[in-house]
Enzyme design. Structure first.
Site, PDB file in Angstrom:
ATOM      1  N   GLU A 226       0.811  -1.202   0.000  1.00 31.08           N
ATOM      2  CA  GLU A 226       0.000   0.000   0.000  1.00 31.08           C
ATOM      3  C   GLU A 226       0.851   1.261   0.000  1.00 31.08           C
ATOM      4  OE1 GLU A 226      -4.179  -1.241   1.868  1.00 31.08           O
ATOM      5  OE2 GLU A 226      -2.539  -1.422   3.291  1.00 31.08           O
TER       6      GLU A 226
ATOM      7  N   CYS B   7       3.557   8.356   1.285  1.00 28.22           N
ATOM      8  CA  CYS B   7       4.037   7.358   2.242  1.00 28.22           C
ATOM      9  C   CYS B   7       4.252   6.045   1.473  1.00 28.22           C
ATOM     10  CB  CYS B   7       2.977   7.207   3.340  1.00 28.22           C
ATOM     11  SG  CYS B   7       3.371   5.970   4.556  1.00 28.22           S
TER      12      CYS B   7
ATOM     13  N   CYS C 120      -1.627   5.379   9.842  1.00 21.52           N
ATOM     14  CA  CYS C 120      -0.427   4.634  10.248  1.00 21.52           C
ATOM     15  C   CYS C 120      -0.792   3.295  10.840  1.00 21.52           C
ATOM     16  CB  CYS C 120       0.318   5.364  11.357  1.00 21.52           C
ATOM     17  SG  CYS C 120       0.900   6.941  10.894  1.00 21.52           S
TER      18      CYS C 120
ATOM     19  N   CYS D  56       1.194  -3.164  15.314  1.00 22.49           N
ATOM     20  CA  CYS D  56       1.226  -2.841  13.876  1.00 22.49           C
ATOM     21  C   CYS D  56       0.605  -3.963  13.066  1.00 22.49           C
ATOM     22  CB  CYS D  56       2.666  -2.601  13.439  1.00 22.49           C
ATOM     23  SG  CYS D  56       2.854  -2.395  11.663  1.00 22.49           S
TER      24      CYS D  56
ATOM     25  N   CYS E  97       6.335  -7.446   7.076  1.00 21.19           N
ATOM     26  CA  CYS E  97       7.479  -6.960   7.853  1.00 21.19           C
ATOM     27  C   CYS E  97       7.869  -8.032   8.862  1.00 21.19           C
ATOM     28  CB  CYS E  97       7.123  -5.665   8.578  1.00 21.19           C
ATOM     29  SG  CYS E  97       8.517  -4.991   9.521  1.00 21.19           S
TER      30      CYS E  97
ATOM     31  N   CYS F 172       6.058  -5.780  15.338  1.00 20.72           N
ATOM     32  CA  CYS F 172       5.639  -4.938  16.469  1.00 20.72           C
ATOM     33  C   CYS F 172       4.197  -5.282  16.873  1.00 20.72           C
ATOM     34  CB  CYS F 172       5.746  -3.462  16.102  1.00 20.72           C
ATOM     35  SG  CYS F 172       7.431  -2.979  15.695  1.00 20.72           S
TER      36      CYS F 172
HETATM   37  N1  SAH Z   1       9.001   0.031   9.884  1.00 18.96           N
HETATM   38  C1  SAH Z   1       9.194   1.411  10.038  1.00 18.96           C
HETATM   39  C2  SAH Z   1       8.343   2.259   9.109  1.00 18.96           C
HETATM   40  C3  SAH Z   1       6.931   1.810   8.885  1.00 18.96           C
HETATM   41  S1  SAH Z   1       5.825   1.981  10.235  1.00 18.96           S
HETATM   42  C4  SAH Z   1       8.991   1.839  11.482  1.00 18.96           C
HETATM   43  O1  SAH Z   1       8.508   1.039  12.271  1.00 18.96           O
HETATM   44  O2  SAH Z   1       9.363   2.948  11.795  1.00 18.96           O
HETATM   45  C5  SAH Z   1       5.551   3.741  10.293  1.00 18.96           C
HETATM   46  C6  SAH Z   1       5.094   4.253  11.645  1.00 18.96           C
HETATM   47  O3  SAH Z   1       3.763   3.829  11.945  1.00 18.96           O
HETATM   48  C7  SAH Z   1       5.975   3.761  12.786  1.00 18.96           C
HETATM   49  O4  SAH Z   1       6.300   4.791  13.670  1.00 18.96           O
HETATM   50  C8  SAH Z   1       5.071   2.776  13.447  1.00 18.96           C
HETATM   51  O5  SAH Z   1       5.444   2.568  14.765  1.00 18.96           O
HETATM   52  C9  SAH Z   1       3.717   3.404  13.292  1.00 18.96           C
HETATM   53  N2  SAH Z   1       2.630   2.459  13.507  1.00 18.96           N
HETATM   54  C10 SAH Z   1       2.598   1.151  13.233  1.00 18.96           C
HETATM   55  N3  SAH Z   1       1.406   0.623  13.566  1.00 18.96           N
HETATM   56  C11 SAH Z   1       0.657   1.620  14.068  1.00 18.96           C
HETATM   57  C12 SAH Z   1      -0.689   1.696  14.556  1.00 18.96           C
HETATM   58  N4  SAH Z   1      -1.472   0.636  14.572  1.00 18.96           N
HETATM   59  N5  SAH Z   1      -1.134   2.895  14.973  1.00 18.96           N
HETATM   60  C13 SAH Z   1      -0.346   3.992  14.908  1.00 18.96           C
HETATM   61  N6  SAH Z   1       0.929   3.979  14.448  1.00 18.96           N
HETATM   62  C14 SAH Z   1       1.426   2.803  14.035  1.00 18.96           C
HETATM   63 FE1  SF4 Z   2       7.496  -3.432  10.864  1.00 18.11          FE
HETATM   64 FE2  SF4 Z   2       5.200  -2.317  11.615  1.00 18.11          FE
HETATM   65 FE3  SF4 Z   2       7.186  -2.581  13.379  1.00 18.11          FE
HETATM   66 FE4  SF4 Z   2       7.408  -0.786  11.381  1.00 18.11          FE
HETATM   67  S1  SF4 Z   2       5.915  -0.754  13.038  1.00 18.11           S
HETATM   68  S2  SF4 Z   2       8.952  -2.259  12.064  1.00 18.11           S
HETATM   69  S3  SF4 Z   2       6.297  -1.877   9.731  1.00 18.11           S
HETATM   70  S4  SF4 Z   2       6.089  -4.258  12.365  1.00 18.11           S
END
Ligand code: SAH
Ligand code: SF4
Length: 382
Positions: free
Chosen positions: A91, A104, A342, A118, A111, A115
């Site tokens: 996306e 973006c 995000c 996420c 990934c 996390c």
């Molecule tokens: N992998 C990289 C970039 C992609 S995620 C990273 O983790 O930085 C981009 C941003 O979205 C990151 O700061 C991540 O922590 C945030 N993010 C991921 N899942 C989210 C969610 N469910 N709600 C709000 N922010 C989120």
């Molecule tokens: Fe991967 Fe999502 Fe963690 Fe970013 S926030 S490193 S996209 S799992």
């Protein structure tokens, strides 16, 4: 096999031209046609000799991604789902604002970092994107938007690597893509307006400082290792002290004199006053105004089992940081009516059938020359 020219930065294209027996400067012309004018066919490139165009037709291609779907939010945010083959989809999100247009981009299908909060992390890792697949998102969006918004000049002024995937775990493909974005003959974006967001791959932060220092955002999410270990499993490998040290090594190379910490606000998990005060201590352990905080209200998805912090909790948390002199902003949620906010980017990694069905429905959206859709107000905010 033909070479996808979207995979090449200008140096790579110059080498390719030499292999075709052409002078290196032809690469500049070709590069401008592709990235500045959005050309897809070599016959469009009228100032290239016919003989070169013929050679290109048999040895190269400009390979776009198939658009599976396009959603336009009431606030003007646009989300595209692109098919990257084998049931994988990624996306890309465009966020218009008064003074800028931010794109973006995704760097991986899925990934591996995993996390807790996420949705991309929950789906697991499929594969790294090629340079050409990262750039194809920008190439498509820029040239589609120029037509859609009827603009002659550049629409996308900022790129953030904040879509699906961990960009620094796909460094070899990311680096040429960043170079194409920055190149004056490519998208001509300033280093300050290209941001790599990382969950904290320490050695690659050092590599980026040497190879291509763009703006850096670090996803922090916790003020101590015990909590961060649970939220961002990568913390077990690169704990906070190592991460903060890497940020400090990056700073002298950074195009701005600060790094941004992203902090996803999770109700009752990392949003207490005590957490905010611990963050203040961590930051104050190093002199100077070297970081900013961007608080992201958690965007929920069913499997997470987590909740978004209440707005007054987010404000109270921000106040503690701001009163300690740490510039802190709260990210406005954009495009949540189309699941473009995000962490809501999940793609359709395993379900090829659904991808195919939607591709059928969206045939008319496959190239930048697609007919414009009904226009929503752009530039407005939610
Ligand atoms: N992998 C990289 C970039 C992609 S995620 C990273 O983790 O930085 C981009 C941003 O979205 C990151 O700061 C991540 O922590 C945030 N993010 C991921 N899942 C989210 C969610 N469910 N709600 C709000 N922010 C989120
Ligand atoms: Fe991967 Fe999502 Fe963690 Fe970013 S926030 S490193 S996209 S799992």
């Amino acid at each position: 096999m033909t070479v996808n020219l979207l995979d090449l930065d200008l140096e790579g294209l110059a080498v390719f031209c030499e292999r075709l027996g052409e002078r290196r400067f032809r690469a500049v012309q070709l590069f401008r046609w592709i990235h500045q004018k959005g050309a897809r066919q070599f016959d469009e490139m009228t100032d290239l000799a016919k003989s070169l165009r013929e050679k290109l037709k048999t040895s190269a291609q400009i390979k776009p991604l198939d658009v599976v779907s396009q959603h336009i939010s009431a606030d003007g945010t646009i989300k595209w789902l692109f098919d990257v083959g084998d049931g994988n989809a990624i996306e890309t999100v465009f966020i218009p604002e008064e003074d800028r247009g931010t794109l973006c981009l995704s760097s991986q299908a899925g990934c591996a970092v995993g996390c807790r909060f996420c949705s991309t992390g929950h789906q697991g890792f499929s594969r790294n994107l090629k340079t050409g697949e990262i750039i194809a998102q920008l190439w498509f969006a820029e040239h589609f938007l120029r037509k859609y918004l009827q603009r002659e000049e550049r629409v996308i002024s900022n790129v953030v690597m904040m879509g699906m995937g961990e960009p620094l775990q796909n460094y070899a493909e990311l680096l040429p893509a960043l170079k194409v974005m920055l190149d004056d003959h490519g998208y001509g974006l300033s280093r300050r307006r290209v941001t790599v967001s990382t969950s904290g791959i320490v050695p690659m932060i050092d590599r980026l400082a040497q190879d291509c220092p763009v703006a850096l955002a670090v996803s922090l999410h916790a003020p101590n290792d015990a909590l961060r270990d649970q939220l961002v499993p990568l913390n077990l490998k690169y704990p906070l002290a190592q991460l903060v040290a890497a940020v400090h090594r990056y700073l002298p190379h950074a195009p701005r004199d600060f790094v941004t910490f992203e902090y996803c606000m999770l109700d009752g998990v990392n949003d207490t006053d005590a957490c905010a005060r611990q963050l203040v201590e961590r930051v104050r352990a190093h002199p100077g105004a070297w970081c900013k905080f961007n608080l992201i209200p958690f965007n929920p998805f069913p499997a997470s089992g987590l909740l978004r912090s209440k707005p007054d909790r987010v404000q109270a948390f921000a106040r503690i940081l701001n009163e300690a002199g740490i510039i802190t902003t709260v990210r406005k949620t954009r495009g949540d009516d189309i699941d473009a906010a995000c962490g809501q980017l999940a793609g359709d990694v395993k379900d090829r059938t659904r991808v195919m069905v939607r591709m059928e429905r969206n045939r008319n959206l496959r190239s930048p020359s697609a007919a414009p859709l009904a226009k929503h107000a752009t530039g407005g905010s939610a």
